[in-house]
Scaffold this motif. Sequence first.
Motif, short mmCIF file in Angstrom:
data_model
loop_
_atom_site.label_atom_id
_atom_site.label_comp_id
_atom_site.label_asym_id
_atom_site.label_seq_id
_atom_site.Cartn_x
_atom_site.Cartn_y
_atom_site.Cartn_z
N GLY A 100 45.25 37.08 26.54
CA GLY A 100 44.61 38.33 26.74
C GLY A 100 43.31 38.97 27.68
O GLY A 100 44.00 39.67 28.72
N GLN A 101 42.25 38.16 27.26
CA GLN A 101 41.29 38.33 28.38
C GLN A 101 41.75 38.73 30.28
O GLN A 101 41.17 39.25 31.09
CB GLN A 101 40.15 37.53 28.43
N VAL A 102 42.47 37.17 30.07
CA VAL A 102 43.05 37.34 31.48
C VAL A 102 44.22 38.25 32.21
O VAL A 102 43.94 39.07 33.37
CB VAL A 102 43.73 35.86 31.93
N ASP A 103 45.01 38.70 31.63
CA ASP A 103 46.13 40.10 31.27
C ASP A 103 44.90 40.66 31.83
O ASP A 103 45.74 41.67 32.80
CB ASP A 103 46.75 40.03 30.10
N ALA A 104 44.16 40.76 30.95
CA ALA A 104 43.33 42.05 31.14
C ALA A 104 42.85 42.20 32.46
O ALA A 104 42.37 43.02 33.04
CB ALA A 104 42.13 42.66 30.85
N ALA A 105 42.09 40.79 32.98
CA ALA A 105 41.26 40.52 34.46
C ALA A 105 42.06 40.67 35.37
O ALA A 105 41.64 41.42 35.43
CB ALA A 105 40.85 39.46 33.88
N VAL A 106 43.35 40.62 35.18
CA VAL A 106 43.99 40.80 36.09
C VAL A 106 44.77 42.03 36.28
O VAL A 106 44.51 42.42 37.55
CB VAL A 106 45.85 40.21 35.99
N GLU A 107 44.94 43.20 35.55
CA GLU A 107 45.14 44.42 35.67
C GLU A 107 43.94 44.88 36.12
O GLU A 107 43.82 45.61 36.66
CB GLU A 107 44.95 44.78 33.62
N THR A 108 42.74 44.49 35.47
CA THR A 108 41.37 45.36 36.35
C THR A 108 41.61 44.90 37.92
O THR A 108 41.04 45.88 38.68
CB THR A 108 39.91 44.80 36.17
N TRP A 109 41.61 44.24 38.11
CA TRP A 109 42.14 43.99 40.18
C TRP A 109 43.09 44.65 40.58
O TRP A 109 42.86 45.38 41.31
CB TRP A 109 42.37 42.57 40.51
N VAL A 110 43.84 45.02 39.70
CA VAL A 110 45.51 45.38 40.21
C VAL A 110 44.51 47.20 40.24
O VAL A 110 45.08 48.00 41.23
CB VAL A 110 46.09 45.47 39.91
N TRP A 111 44.27 47.09 38.99
CA TRP A 111 43.60 48.66 38.81
C TRP A 111 43.07 49.24 40.12
O TRP A 111 42.58 50.63 39.74
CB TRP A 111 43.19 48.99 37.59
N TYR A 112 42.13 48.60 39.93
CA TYR A 112 40.93 48.82 41.00
C TYR A 112 41.37 48.85 42.43
O TYR A 112 40.63 49.37 43.18
CB TYR A 112 39.15 48.53 40.70
N ALA A 113 42.15 48.02 42.85
CA ALA A 113 43.11 47.83 43.86
C ALA A 113 42.95 49.52 44.56
O ALA A 113 43.62 49.61 45.48
CB ALA A 113 44.18 46.67 43.95
N GLY A 114 43.93 49.87 43.70
CA GLY A 114 44.52 51.35 44.05
C GLY A 114 43.51 52.25 43.51
O GLY A 114 43.42 53.32 44.64
N TRP A 115 42.01 51.85 43.27
CA TRP A 115 41.16 53.16 42.57
C TRP A 115 40.17 53.03 44.90
O TRP A 115 39.68 54.05 45.65
CB TRP A 115 39.93 52.72 41.83
#
Lengths: 270, 303, 490
Positions: A92-107
């Motif tokens: 779960g932690q790794v998934d969330a970390a991947v999601e974090t990069w994706v989320w900020y990539a869009g910001w």
Amino acid sequence: MDVRKTYKLFAAGEFVRSESGRTYQPDGPHNVPRGSRKDLRDMVKAARGAFPGWSRRTAMNRGQVLYRAAEMLDGRRAEFRDLLGGGRPAGGQVDAAVETWVWYAGWTDKLHQFAGTVNPVAGPYFNFTLPEPTGVVGVVAPEEPALLGLVRRLAPALCGGNTVVALASERAPLAALTLGEVLATSDLPPGVVNVLSGKRQELLPWLAAHMDVNAIDAAGCTAAQLAQVQEAAAGNLKRVVQSGPGAEALSPHAALDLMEFKTVWHPIGV
Amino acid sequence: MSLTHLGSLMRGVRSVDQVGVEERAAALAKRSIKKASKLWALDLAIRCIDLTTLEGADTPGKVTALCAKGVRPQPGDASIPSVAAICVYPSLVATAVAHLRGSGVRVASVATAFPSGQSFTSIKVAETREALAAGADEIDMVIDRGAFLSGDYQRVYDEIGSVKEACGSTPLKVILETGELGTYDNVRRASILAMAAGADFIKTSTGKITPAATLPVSVVMMECIRDFSRETGKQIGFKPAGGIRTSKQAIAYLVVLYETLGPDWMTPERFRLGASSLLNDILMQIQKERSGAYQGADYFSVD
Amino acid sequence: MAIAKRPSTEMRERRFEYAAAPEATDHLKIADSYSLFIGGRFVEPHSRRRFATVNPATGQTLSEVAEADDADVDRAVTAAADAFRSWSRLSGAKRARHIFRLSRLMQERARELAVLETMDGGKPIKESRDVDVPLAAAHFFYYAGWADKLEWAFPNRRPRPLGVAGQVIPWNFPLLMLAWKIAPALAAGNTVVLKPAETTPLSALAFADICQQADLPPGVVNILTGAGSTGASLVGHPDVRKVAFTGSTEVGKEIQRATAGSGKHLTLELGGKAANIVFEDAPLDQAIEGIVNGIYFNQGHVCCAGSRLLVQESILEPLLAKLKSRLGTLRVGDPLDKNTDVGAINSRAQLEKIEGLVNSGIEEGAEIYQPACDLPERGYWFRPTIFTNVAQSYRIAREEIFGPVLSVLTFRTPDEAVEKANNTPYGLSAGVWTDKGSRILWLAERMRAGVVWANTFNRFDPTSPFGGYKESGFGREGGLHGLAAYVELD
């Protein structure tokens, strides 16, 4: 027999041992570099050198790089899961970390629209305010979660165009050091991110007092450490971000808290 | 001046920031001129007036009356000076000359197809010669704005040169008609062009176009005069004209003159105010300063 | 008919001189002494101490004001904390009404405030009349409008007021800095304890009177006069949840240290050493005005003053010639005279600081230029000054002088201009003068400064965020960004 990895600091785009030659074993049998103030100094220098180039990349390009980090991390999901102790929480932690990069990539290319303003001044002037990166940021990663805690602070700092010297979790630095390997293959220019492991109490005063660091994200500091950082930060009026309990939240303000606002005036005339 | 030289001169003219120059003018207009300095300024303003009538309906009678007013603005009050000049159309120069002889008040004539300037150079030169022959002491010419705005700087330059040649030593005021030039950059270009071509004065407007003289336009033109003086040593005069009706406005022009060009320009030799109704307002203000009471129009002659 | 032209009168022989045009002061009543404004009333200071506030243009004492001690600070913070309970719960619309009313009263009493500001601080009346007071009133008007719109200002972030704000302001723009501090604080639902500067307390006390006249609830605004120790006590008070300071970088650092670990919210607006960069294609005459406005406005007592002039070498000569002749037209003298351009230096201490730095410039080898102008005999004055042949390493090119002293340096290329401009620990403001649009944007992007004025300088507006990079402080004042400094957000 396995070929074991030597964990190294990630500095100026390279993997190096601490100049001090020291190691410690916080996390199982691995020898982890016990970074010194000189390692810190070299990293700040690298981050400063990387700042003009990184901050002047187009927002679109920074987004692409951050997304690339998500791709690289996703590709090494299994390794990180094991590093983080395996099982569902680690996954779960790794998934969330991947999601974090994706989320900020869009910001990256939305911060200006989100937080910039055109100001209707009472006169014949065009006046606008834009966020700009503050410069070199020291990120003090939370002790836990070892990967996500760092990524949740690192990604927004980079999103805005800062360069970073990150202090890895002292108790669990392996994920942070391995993240360096991810970032090294994510098209980040050398020096944009530097990861330092070691004893926090040893490094923190040097980071807080460094005259070429513009801001400190103190997410991983204890109350006592925060007070210490704030006091030392006054030497060059560093911005000290105390993220508190919301440190792990996804928010554009995590990026904006590490940004300055610049206001530009120009007359309107013929 | 050669074509290439002139073109590069015009292209090299420094730009003007509209907002900056308007703020500067507004700041200068806030100067508070009181008491003795106000009386001094009003006296100078009268001495600098080119008292003007430029109407199709102008007649010898009208011009005669204006001359009388110009020589003795306030009959019975010897302390009030005469104006600098009476400014009329060429056909009325002779009338004005006859009535001003010996008074020290000069006769200025507009010329060169005033106010549009849309005629042949030969006609403009001929008109200038006729006005001089009739006795004009000064010539107020208009530039060819059509040529200027189409980029034919050479034609404007040459025409000013031809008229100046016809004038000889008679002072030539060159009207830029800034209200038609559109930008302060053009005002600056036209000012430099006119001075380089031989103008003795540069003048803002014909009075037939709105806006006529404005304070910021005057700031720009005076800055050009200052730069030209610094570079060539020649002290060119300045004449704002059109829309200057109140003492307050006149004083504002004198303040800009004082703070831009300095005391050397505070003389009718280098500064004129083109106006008609201004004179009575100044007389009313002087009377107010002296008597302490605000004045009524019925006590001042309308000519 | 020959009519002799009128002879010239002797008046005509004189030069044009502006007669004195002093602003009337008869409408102004300054009390012999003032107390502290706590809980909506003027109360005697616990300390029983008072100190004089002086007109720096004459050296005369204008009044005696109270010096607040720790007990007074505690009283004021307690009053503000009590008031916070009801003020923070008042509807935004009602808070807005209160703040709008303050703005209107400031407009109604504008001339009184302007004269007071000029007498107490030494700034020219035309500036206090046309800049300080109108901008201060406009600031209240702007933030009044935000009071009932906080949810729109910060959507999805549950904006909440912080509590009691302790605010310490400088002497260069006393009323305007008060407005920058108090207006957003009140709009967001905070209550304030404000300490005006030691040398310029009177306009803040007049504002206290306006609060009474406006029926502002007691304790929402408290004004404590005093010196540095009063400010330190206020900043250190445990019930102060927000500290806002405008002043020197040195004191800003002390405040950051003092509040370390306290959890207090902090914004600092500190010193500067702004570069004003003039390119060879600049609209030169307007640039001259911008340079003059940049460094001689308010006697150079301006944190964002354009104190370092960076001139492209190719136009140094004509620019200096124009600048020097323009300096000759600056009118230095009685601040109450409507024609005065440069007024009195705010205090003896500041005058000595300026003189010290100017002497260092001379010793280091810079060339000094000052126009000939008569200075009044009494009071504190300093001639508008230009230093040429200044090296980047000289103290006058690095340290904030906070006076009418300009250091002129040159550059050859845009890159060099950027490098020199940013080569300072400060980062408050910068100016750029060029006719080329793309170059303006290129330069604006590279300036490490919070405010960039292109083809203008020293412009301010309530809607326009203002604040520094680096050692010029952090946080913004003005605009929506200024409001964020006074709310707790998710």
